[in-house]
Design a protein around this motif. Structure first.
Motif, PDB file in Angstrom:
ATOM      1  N   ALA A 146       0.835  -1.211   0.000  1.00 34.49           N
ATOM      2  CA  ALA A 146       0.000   0.000   0.000  1.00 34.49           C
ATOM      3  C   ALA A 146       0.869   1.260   0.000  1.00 34.49           C
ATOM      4  N   VAL A 147       1.884   1.290   0.860  1.00 35.35           N
ATOM      5  CA  VAL A 147       2.775   2.459   0.897  1.00 35.35           C
ATOM      6  C   VAL A 147       3.500   2.614  -0.431  1.00 35.35           C
ATOM      7  N   GLY A 148       3.986   1.501  -0.981  1.00 35.99           N
ATOM      8  CA  GLY A 148       4.669   1.556  -2.269  1.00 35.99           C
ATOM      9  C   GLY A 148       3.770   2.097  -3.369  1.00 35.99           C
ATOM     10  N   ALA A 149       2.475   1.719  -3.330  1.00 37.47           N
ATOM     11  CA  ALA A 149       1.536   2.216  -4.336  1.00 37.47           C
ATOM     12  C   ALA A 149       1.338   3.723  -4.218  1.00 37.47           C
ATOM     13  N   TYR A 150       1.305   4.225  -2.985  1.00 40.17           N
ATOM     14  CA  TYR A 150       1.159   5.673  -2.795  1.00 40.17           C
ATOM     15  C   TYR A 150       2.428   6.422  -3.185  1.00 40.17           C
ATOM     16  N   GLU A 161      -6.365   3.424  -2.920  1.00 41.11           N
ATOM     17  CA  GLU A 161      -7.344   3.350  -1.833  1.00 41.11           C
ATOM     18  C   GLU A 161      -7.711   1.899  -1.519  1.00 41.11           C
ATOM     19  N   LEU A 162      -7.848   1.075  -2.560  1.00 42.02           N
ATOM     20  CA  LEU A 162      -8.172  -0.338  -2.354  1.00 42.02           C
ATOM     21  C   LEU A 162      -7.070  -1.034  -1.564  1.00 42.02           C
ATOM     22  N   LEU A 163      -5.829  -0.818  -1.966  1.00 39.48           N
ATOM     23  CA  LEU A 163      -4.699  -1.446  -1.279  1.00 39.48           C
ATOM     24  C   LEU A 163      -4.582  -0.956   0.159  1.00 39.48           C
TER      25      LEU A 163
END
Length: 198
Positions: A146-150, A161-163
């Motif tokens: 999730a952090v990597g996606a942001y 948001e999903l992650l």
């Protein structure tokens, strides 16, 4: 005749624990890069790369400890704390610049603080170090993703948001799981340990 004497614990100052220290020290670097990244994505990519490297050291320090230097009680306690500092620091940095909701950071912080205090109490009162569980590992992986996606500049907002929601859900569930496991450990421990007397 086999050697039955217990081996002395390795010194706490070693390479695996050095990686643990490094993981915690990289958190303010990520925050600085995100705050300074006002034009273009160059510093954002640096923040992403440093975060991935820091998360990767979590696997490296455990592997080195098990294969070469030996696992220390200090390392078993410090390693999850450094993981929490990395994840929470990165999430708080993203919330600070307005890209991530503070409620998600709050839920994760409350869970991590509660679990850390629980671990410390188990060590102090009964001498128990509770190893990471399967759900705890799933939680950590989901938070890193999730952090990597942001941090990745081109990931769509809906996917981010999903992650993040998946990570928060696994964070809460793994906290419940570790509370039940701690209760079982406390019940199975001899009564003499429950008042802090080994």
């Amino acid at each position: 005749m086999p050697d039955t004497e217990p081996r002395p614990e390795p010194h706490w100052f070693n390479w695996p624990n050095g990686f643990t220290f490094l993981r915690a020290l990289l958190v303010p670097v990520i925050l600085w890069l995100l705050v300074q990244d006002t034009e273009g994505d160059t510093l954002r990519w640096w923040a992403f790369g440093i975060f991935v490297f820091a998360a990767w050291t979590d696997s490296i320090d455990g592997w080195v400890a098990r294969r070469y230097t030996g696992v220390t009680r200090w390392g078993q306690l410090a390693d999850p704390i450094a993981d929490k500092l990395l994840i929470i620091g990165a999430l708080a940095s993203l919330a600070y610049i307005g890209e991530l909701p503070w409620w998600a950071v709050s839920v994760i912080v409350v869970r991590e603080l509660a679990v850390t205090l629980l671990r410390v109490q188990l060590v102090r009162r009964m001498g128990l170090v509770m190893p990471a569980s399967r759900w705890g590992k799933f939680k950590t992986v989901s938070q890193v993703v999730a952090v990597g996606a942001y941090l990745w500049p081109t990931v769509p907002g809906t996917l981010r948001e999903l992650l993040l929601n998946v990570a928060v859900g696994l964070t809460v569930w793994s906290g419940i799981d570790i509370a039940f496991r701690a209760g079982r450990l406390a019940r199975d421990r001899p009564a003499a340990y429950r008042d802090g007397t080994p």
